[in-house]
Write a protein that holds these residues in place. Structure first.
Motif, PDB file in Angstrom:
ATOM      1  N   MET A   1       0.804  -1.202   0.000  1.00 58.40           N
ATOM      2  CA  MET A   1       0.000   0.000   0.000  1.00 58.40           C
ATOM      3  C   MET A   1       0.837   1.250   0.000  1.00 58.40           C
ATOM      4  O   MET A   1       1.043   1.827  -1.046  1.00 58.40           O
ATOM      5  N   CYS A   2       1.416   1.699   1.131  1.00 58.72           N
ATOM      6  CA  CYS A   2       2.186   2.945   1.165  1.00 58.72           C
ATOM      7  C   CYS A   2       3.685   2.639   1.241  1.00 58.72           C
ATOM      8  O   CYS A   2       4.091   1.505   1.437  1.00 58.72           O
ATOM      9  N   GLY A   3       4.495   3.688   1.090  1.00 56.57           N
ATOM     10  CA  GLY A   3       5.939   3.516   1.126  1.00 56.57           C
ATOM     11  C   GLY A   3       6.587   4.455   2.112  1.00 56.57           C
ATOM     12  O   GLY A   3       6.276   5.651   2.148  1.00 56.57           O
ATOM     13  N   ILE A   4       7.514   3.938   2.922  1.00 54.74           N
ATOM     14  CA  ILE A   4       8.255   4.708   3.926  1.00 54.74           C
ATOM     15  C   ILE A   4       9.731   4.731   3.561  1.00 54.74           C
ATOM     16  O   ILE A   4      10.297   3.714   3.158  1.00 54.74           O
ATOM     17  N   VAL A   5      10.347   5.902   3.729  1.00 57.94           N
ATOM     18  CA  VAL A   5      11.803   6.018   3.685  1.00 57.94           C
ATOM     19  C   VAL A   5      12.217   6.921   4.843  1.00 57.94           C
ATOM     20  O   VAL A   5      11.553   7.933   5.110  1.00 57.94           O
ATOM     21  N   GLY A   6      13.295   6.562   5.529  1.00 59.03           N
ATOM     22  CA  GLY A   6      13.814   7.394   6.609  1.00 59.03           C
ATOM     23  C   GLY A   6      15.323   7.337   6.623  1.00 59.03           C
ATOM     24  O   GLY A   6      15.929   6.403   6.093  1.00 59.03           O
ATOM     25  N   CYS A 174       9.433   0.971  13.700  1.00 59.10           N
ATOM     26  CA  CYS A 174       8.959  -0.320  14.202  1.00 59.10           C
ATOM     27  C   CYS A 174       8.124  -1.017  13.147  1.00 59.10           C
ATOM     28  O   CYS A 174       7.603  -0.385  12.215  1.00 59.10           O
ATOM     29  N   ARG A 175       7.992  -2.321  13.328  1.00 64.25           N
ATOM     30  CA  ARG A 175       7.299  -3.148  12.346  1.00 64.25           C
ATOM     31  C   ARG A 175       6.383  -4.156  13.038  1.00 64.25           C
ATOM     32  O   ARG A 175       6.788  -4.826  13.980  1.00 64.25           O
ATOM     33  N   ASN A 176       5.147  -4.250  12.531  1.00 63.53           N
ATOM     34  CA  ASN A 176       4.237  -5.302  12.951  1.00 63.53           C
ATOM     35  C   ASN A 176       3.278  -5.600  11.796  1.00 63.53           C
ATOM     36  O   ASN A 176       2.298  -4.897  11.600  1.00 63.53           O
ATOM     37  N   GLY A 177       3.581  -6.606  11.001  1.00 61.67           N
ATOM     38  CA  GLY A 177       2.684  -7.021   9.933  1.00 61.67           C
ATOM     39  C   GLY A 177       2.875  -6.330   8.604  1.00 61.67           C
ATOM     40  O   GLY A 177       2.332  -6.763   7.595  1.00 61.67           O
ATOM     41  N   ALA A 178       3.634  -5.251   8.557  1.00 59.67           N
ATOM     42  CA  ALA A 178       3.943  -4.566   7.301  1.00 59.67           C
ATOM     43  C   ALA A 178       5.460  -4.491   7.170  1.00 59.67           C
ATOM     44  O   ALA A 178       6.165  -4.299   8.169  1.00 59.67           O
ATOM     45  N   PRO A 179       5.999  -4.646   5.972  1.00 56.87           N
ATOM     46  CA  PRO A 179       7.453  -4.771   5.825  1.00 56.87           C
ATOM     47  C   PRO A 179       8.200  -3.486   6.174  1.00 56.87           C
ATOM     48  O   PRO A 179       7.746  -2.386   5.872  1.00 56.87           O
ATOM     49  N   LEU A 180       9.357  -3.648   6.779  1.00 61.07           N
ATOM     50  CA  LEU A 180      10.260  -2.536   7.058  1.00 61.07           C
ATOM     51  C   LEU A 180      11.662  -3.107   7.240  1.00 61.07           C
ATOM     52  O   LEU A 180      11.841  -4.143   7.878  1.00 61.07           O
ATOM     53  N   LEU A 181      12.641  -2.428   6.679  1.00 66.14           N
ATOM     54  CA  LEU A 181      14.025  -2.892   6.790  1.00 66.14           C
ATOM     55  C   LEU A 181      14.946  -1.714   7.036  1.00 66.14           C
ATOM     56  O   LEU A 181      14.588  -0.557   6.780  1.00 66.14           O
ATOM     57  N   LEU A 182      16.141  -2.020   7.531  1.00 67.91           N
ATOM     58  CA  LEU A 182      17.182  -1.012   7.745  1.00 67.91           C
ATOM     59  C   LEU A 182      18.244  -1.175   6.674  1.00 67.91           C
ATOM     60  O   LEU A 182      18.499  -2.282   6.196  1.00 67.91           O
ATOM     61  N   TYR A 190      19.631   3.941   7.412  1.00 64.34           N
ATOM     62  CA  TYR A 190      18.428   4.237   6.645  1.00 64.34           C
ATOM     63  C   TYR A 190      17.344   3.208   6.963  1.00 64.34           C
ATOM     64  O   TYR A 190      17.619   2.119   7.480  1.00 64.34           O
ATOM     65  N   ALA A 191      16.110   3.543   6.636  1.00 68.41           N
ATOM     66  CA  ALA A 191      14.990   2.618   6.788  1.00 68.41           C
ATOM     67  C   ALA A 191      14.082   2.765   5.579  1.00 68.41           C
ATOM     68  O   ALA A 191      13.973   3.850   4.998  1.00 68.41           O
ATOM     69  N   ALA A 192      13.419   1.680   5.202  1.00 64.84           N
ATOM     70  CA  ALA A 192      12.514   1.739   4.055  1.00 64.84           C
ATOM     71  C   ALA A 192      11.583   0.541   4.061  1.00 64.84           C
ATOM     72  O   ALA A 192      11.844  -0.477   4.718  1.00 64.84           O
ATOM     73  N   SER A 193      10.505   0.665   3.289  1.00 63.61           N
ATOM     74  CA  SER A 193       9.549  -0.434   3.134  1.00 63.61           C
ATOM     75  C   SER A 193      10.072  -1.521   2.209  1.00 63.61           C
ATOM     76  O   SER A 193       9.582  -2.652   2.249  1.00 63.61           O
ATOM     77  N   ASP A 194      11.028  -1.182   1.382  1.00 63.71           N
ATOM     78  CA  ASP A 194      11.479  -2.105   0.328  1.00 63.71           C
ATOM     79  C   ASP A 194      12.951  -1.818   0.054  1.00 63.71           C
ATOM     80  O   ASP A 194      13.379  -0.655   0.038  1.00 63.71           O
TER      81      ASP A 194
END
Length: 615
Positions: A1-6, A174-182, A190-194
């Protein structure tokens, strides 16, 4: 669904965040936003595509070394600037939050927070997270502690990234049920959904697991697993070198990612079949070290999947029952999880998902296990996904990253994997002789070449697309194991061209759909030279008798003749059990070229996102 980058880095991170969002835009593209923490929180938000956000950031000379960014696919609240992420909370302490997923108890939390004085400016469930963290910061001024406490109150599937204005040197995710990686880079964390979002800065990745809360700083990170029961433990997660390359997530010489992915299919199917193509026989170890014992005790199959993956499962049902002699049921995961099915302990559950993060499929898999099903197999394109981690056995397709929202190469590689499963079970059940095994392996060896030949019909398909572009409706017909391919063809056409398309088993025409047929309703038929061809020809005559115009994808040896109102594109000679895979290609090309004629957004169709991590 959505995308995160940090990012928390030693250099300006805005270009990295914007490029990361661009690579994640397939996950959502109705709005985008970015927030930086330079001792004060600053944010930019816009509706529309990441390109608009990039333009705004350039105009305002937006720079910083700690920040979070988000591209959204709307769930709670319409696409608008006030609903776009990041969301802020409070003046003191002030936090910024981006979020993927759905908070199921957001209404209860909203009411409680409103009673304590928090005011809401959006319709999103994400703003609840920001205010909840802010409320815990009032009790304990440590952001990491506030996030851990908040996680204990949230229900649903989510990935979150949080900044606090007072502590600009760190970022909490943090992650619970939706993908997140460092991502561990030379200049920061860095952090991101993919992983594709971070290949620009690093290939060293850490895949967070359920309940993980991570603190990111310029000089390092720490990860604590926080459970709902309050238990916590600092954990070490493995650092993995991503096999993805920048080239794999770039468009290259193609006009669209979908076009690229259609033409990649001969290569990715060859990659998926690599362990078999150079072998003389097939081994259960393709599916894991315990596969042989599990398969020997398997008396039936239950396939759980959604969308395109469901269509792959329906094809596999024909294969498994015909070749392996094993009863097979295929369920739409979002339906299965809410009914009370009969359970056979010797049934193998097969979950199919391109991303391995499809919420309904994962929930259906968990539900099946709770009912008493003992063994499960995941067929997936992402090695680090939740589906792979939750199943006893697994087969990784090797499609590579699929960016176009309308699935193409993921589908054909799933079919390749399911044929391997069929052959393996047939062999263990004594249904596959040595000679038949050799013949089927030879056919698989030839499959990439045959797929390349199927791509060569593109010029003829383009000509058909010009006629289709003005149509408002279409029917797709298939019989036997090509009926699910008709379903997939209709899905592709409506996904990216917005033409209403429906698929039927051709024998069902006279039971209702024939009433729709007239000169303005194109009828697409899949006509392989198989045992049902003569029956299909009768169905096509029913269409012509009512003035319908036929567009037929026929095998070279099908003996269907072109005539007034009957248009034929001929593929290669009949490919036996592998025929559904070959007939998929021209249907993908038809959808693609019709969409081009209509001028729709091929890779990012309206209202759809690639990875559906919410119900």
């Amino acid at each position: 669904m959505c995308g995160i980058v940090g990012a928390v880095a030693k250099t300006n991170i805005v270009p990295t965040l914007i490029e990361g969002l661009r690579r994640l835009e397939y996950r959502g593209y109705d709005s985008a936003g970015i927030a930086l923490n330079n001792g004060r929180l600053h944010r930019l938000r816009t509706t529309g595509r990441v390109a608009e956000l990039s333009k705004l950031a350039d105009e305002q000379h937006f720079t910083g070394d700690v920040g979070i960014a988000h591209t959204r696919w709307a769930t709670h609240g319409a696409p608008s600037e006030r609903n776009a992420h990041p969301h802020f909370s409070g003046e003191t302490p002030k936090v910024a939050v981006v979020h993927n997923g759905i908070i199921e108890n957001h209404e209860v939390l909203r009411q409680r927070l409103q009673k304590t004085g928090f005011e809401f400016s959006s319709e999103t469930d994400t703003e609840v997270i920001a205010h909840l963290i802010s409320s815990h910061l009032r009790e304990n001024p440590d952001l990491f502690e506030a996030v851990c406490r908040s996680v204990g109150e949230l229900r649903g599937a989510y990935a979150i990234a949080v900044m606090e204005e007072a502590r600009p040197e760190r970022l909490i995710v943090c992650r619970n049920g939706a993908p997140l990686l460092l991502g561990l880079g030379e200049n920061g964390i860095y952090a991101a959904s993919d992983a594709s979002a971070l290949l620009q800065v690093t290939r060293r990745m850490i895949y967070l697991e359920e309940g993980d809360v991570a603190e990111l700083r310029q000089d390092g990170y720490r990860i604590v697993n926080c459970r709902y029961d309050g238990a916590r433990a600092e954990v070490a997660r493995a650092v993995q070198e991503s096999e993805l390359t920048n080239e794999a997530v770039e468009m290259g010489p193609y006009a669209h990612f979908m076009q690229k992915e259609i033409f990649e299919q001969p290569g990715v199917v060859a990659n998926t079949l690599e362990m078999v193509l150079n072998a003389q026989s097939i081994s259960p170890r393709l599916f894991g070290t315990e596969a042989e014992n599990i398969f020997k005790n398997t008396r039936s199959i239950l396939i759980l999947a959604c969308g395109t993956s469901y269509h792959a499962g329906v094809v596999a049902r024909y294969w498994l029952e015909t070749v392996a002699g094993i009863p097979c049921n295929v369920e739409i995961a979002s339906e299965y999880r809410y009914r009370n099915p009969a359970v056979g302990a010797d049934t193998l559950i097969v979950g199919i998902s391109q991303s391995g993060e499809t919420a309904d499929t994962l929930a259906a898999l968990s539900y099946a296990k709770s009912l008493g099903h003992r063994y499960s197999l995941g067929i997936c394109n992402v090695a680090e996904s939740a589906l792979v981690r939750q199943t006893d056995l697994r087969f990784l397709t090797r499609a590579g990253p699929e960016i176009g929202v309308a699935s193409t190469k993921a589908f054909t590689t799933q079919l390749a994997a399911l044929m391997l499963l069929t052959m393996t079970l047939a062999k263990l059940n004594g249904k596959l002789s040595g000679e038949s095994e050799r013949q089927m392996i030879a056919a698989l060896r030839h499959l990439p070449v045959a797929l390349q030949h199927s791509l060569q019909v593109e010029p003829q398909v383009k000509a058909w697309a010009e006629r289709f572009a003005e149509k408002r409706h279409a029917l797709f017909l298939g019989r036997g194991m090509h009926y699910p391919i008709a379903l997939e063809g209709a899905l592709k056409l409506k996904e990216i061209s917005y033409i209403h398309a429906e698929a039927y088993a051709a024998g069902e025409l006279k039971h209702g759909p024939l009433a729709l047929v007239d000169k303005d309703m194109p009828v697409v038929a899949i006509a392989p030279n198989d045992a049902l061809l003569e029956k299909l020809k009768s169905n096509l005559q029913e269409v012509r008798a009512r003035g319908g115009e036929l567009y037929v994808f026929a095998d070279a040896d099908s003996h269907i003749q072109e005539s007034e109102g009957v248009h034929i594109i001929r593929l290669a000679e009949h490919a036996g059990m592998l025929s559904p895979i070959l007939h998929t290609i021209p249907l993908q090309l038809l959808a693609y070229h019709v969409a081009l004629q209509k001028g729709t957004d091929v890779d990012k169709p309206r209202n759809l996102a690639k990875s559906v991590t919410v119900e």
